[in-house]
Design a protein around this motif. Sequence first.
Motif, short mmCIF file in Angstrom:
data_model
loop_
_atom_site.label_atom_id
_atom_site.label_comp_id
_atom_site.label_asym_id
_atom_site.label_seq_id
_atom_site.Cartn_x
_atom_site.Cartn_y
_atom_site.Cartn_z
N SER A 10 -8.29 -40.96 -4.67
CA SER A 10 -9.22 -40.45 -5.68
C SER A 10 -9.51 -38.96 -5.48
CB SER A 10 -10.52 -41.25 -5.64
OG SER A 10 -11.08 -41.18 -4.33
N ALA A 13 -5.35 -35.20 -7.36
CA ALA A 13 -4.11 -35.77 -7.89
C ALA A 13 -4.39 -37.13 -8.53
CB ALA A 13 -3.06 -35.91 -6.78
N ARG A 32 -10.24 -45.92 -4.45
CA ARG A 32 -10.82 -44.64 -3.98
C ARG A 32 -10.57 -44.32 -2.52
NH1 ARG A 32 -16.78 -44.41 -5.25
NH2 ARG A 32 -16.71 -42.27 -5.94
N GLY A 33 -10.39 -45.33 -1.68
CA GLY A 33 -10.10 -45.06 -0.27
C GLY A 33 -11.31 -44.61 0.50
N GLN A 35 -12.16 -41.68 1.46
CA GLN A 35 -12.76 -40.40 1.10
C GLN A 35 -12.79 -40.24 -0.42
OE1 GLN A 35 -10.73 -36.79 2.55
NE2 GLN A 35 -12.74 -36.14 3.28
N LEU A 39 -10.12 -34.60 -0.31
CA LEU A 39 -10.38 -33.51 0.65
C LEU A 39 -11.27 -32.42 0.08
CD1 LEU A 39 -7.28 -32.16 2.59
CD2 LEU A 39 -9.39 -33.14 3.48
N ASN A 48 -11.45 -21.21 -7.02
CA ASN A 48 -10.14 -20.94 -7.61
C ASN A 48 -9.63 -22.10 -8.46
OD1 ASN A 48 -9.65 -22.74 -5.59
ND2 ASN A 48 -8.34 -21.40 -4.36
N ILE A 81 -6.28 -49.38 0.54
CA ILE A 81 -5.07 -50.21 0.49
C ILE A 81 -4.51 -50.27 1.91
CG2 ILE A 81 -2.73 -50.44 -0.45
CD1 ILE A 81 -4.94 -50.93 -2.54
N CYS A 136 -8.52 -21.19 0.70
CA CYS A 136 -9.75 -21.66 0.04
C CYS A 136 -10.98 -20.91 0.55
CB CYS A 136 -9.95 -23.15 0.30
SG CYS A 136 -8.46 -24.13 0.28
N ASP A 275 -0.94 -33.80 -2.26
CA ASP A 275 -0.67 -33.37 -0.89
C ASP A 275 0.16 -34.36 -0.07
OD1 ASP A 275 -2.17 -31.21 -1.59
OD2 ASP A 275 -3.59 -31.36 0.07
N ARG A 282 -0.56 -27.19 -1.41
CA ARG A 282 -1.78 -27.87 -0.96
C ARG A 282 -3.05 -27.32 -1.59
NH1 ARG A 282 0.79 -28.71 4.40
NH2 ARG A 282 0.09 -26.67 5.07
N GLN A 283 -3.09 -27.30 -2.91
CA GLN A 283 -4.27 -26.84 -3.63
C GLN A 283 -4.72 -27.92 -4.60
OE1 GLN A 283 -5.83 -23.48 -3.25
NE2 GLN A 283 -4.73 -24.10 -1.41
N ALA A 284 -6.00 -27.87 -4.96
CA ALA A 284 -6.52 -28.87 -5.91
C ALA A 284 -5.79 -28.76 -7.24
CB ALA A 284 -8.01 -28.66 -6.10
#
Length: 317
Positions: A10, A13, A32-33, A35, A39, A48, A81, A136, A275, A282-284
């Motif tokens: 969640s 991505a 959702r896992g 976290q 991240l 950004n 999962i 970041c 990621d 490695r960016q949102a």
Amino acid sequence: MHRKVVIIGSGPAGLTAALYAARANLEPLIVRGLQPGGLITTTNEVENYPGFIESIGGYDLANTMEQQAIKFGAETLDAIITHADLSERPFTLTTDGGATVLADTVIIATGASPRKLNVPGEDALANRGVSYCATCDGFFFRGKRGVVVGGGDSALEEGLFLTRFVTELVIVHRRDSLRASAIMQERALTNPKIRFEWDSVVEEIVGEEKVTGIRVRNLKTDATKLIETDGVFPFIGHVPNSQLFAGQLATDESGYLITDHRRRTGVPGVFAAGDVVDHIYRQAVTAAGEGCQAAMEATWFLAEQEFLAKQAESVAA
Ligand SMILES: Cc1cc2nc3c(=O)[nH]c(=O)nc-3n(C[C@H](O)[C@H](O)[C@H](O)COP(=O)(O)OP(=O)(O)OC[C@H]3O[C@@H](n4cnc5c(N)ncnc54)[C@H](O)[C@@H]3O)c2cc1C
């Protein structure tokens, strides 16, 4: 539970994939896992991500993405999962609570975790001077001192980026030579703001409210010393969260899932984004873009399967 699209993860991505799949009327399920929000929720200010003139908090950004996906019909499941059987469709996913989720398509968006130093002070001072993303957070260290830990390309790249902001940068490396590419080495070694602390490891990150220094030990002499700094950026690698699919999906030598440029893994109907695939950007925003691609591909895949099933039916009739 049987869904057309199940999204594992969640973060940006997974949530963007959910938005696109929901708007394609596929009622995706987002698992959702550990976290929720991913991240990005670990940073206070995101400056950004396009569309926000003022910075937005990482939690707020993820929460907004999730609400947007839910608005169009996505559902969330608070679970991890723990097992995935991708050998036949529908795919079978098992949660930590023991529930079984069947999925016609799966979008894997489980991200990657920064490899930690695992030293005292690291967790307590996270986001208070300890950061795993110079791109970041570098801006927040304008006029301050910084430390980078690591000797590979990403450590030097992020370190060089940090020199735009910091007054001085110490790179702590456990060896007496760098692993990074020649060009990166040359840039770092000739940068007047950078000083190297060779043959050394970080033993402690020091500070009460925020980072004030690090304690390092020289591996050759065993001597320890305190280096004063305002920020510590460990770049000793990332660990992609792909273990769940070991033996079922191809990975590179570091464990990143391999997809083609359309986010397809080697198993038809299984897509991967963000990621867990990308070890470069490695960016949102890039994770979100890949999530969009994965969901569009899943939509087309399902439409094709439906078409083929109808064709087979009419041939049989
Ligand atoms: C401190 C920090 C600051 C950052 N700041 C910025 C910034 O300012 N701008 C920017 O663009 N990027 C920033 N980033 C990078 C950005 O956060 C990541 O690139 C982005 O979050 C990656 O998105 P993702 O969806 O691929 O993975 P993640 O965000 O890592 O999400 C992974 C998701 O997968 C879930 N998951 C994992 N395993 C399982 C499982 N077995 N079952 C179910 N769910 C699972 C997790 O719970 C999580 O929800 C920052 C990163 C850090 C660490």
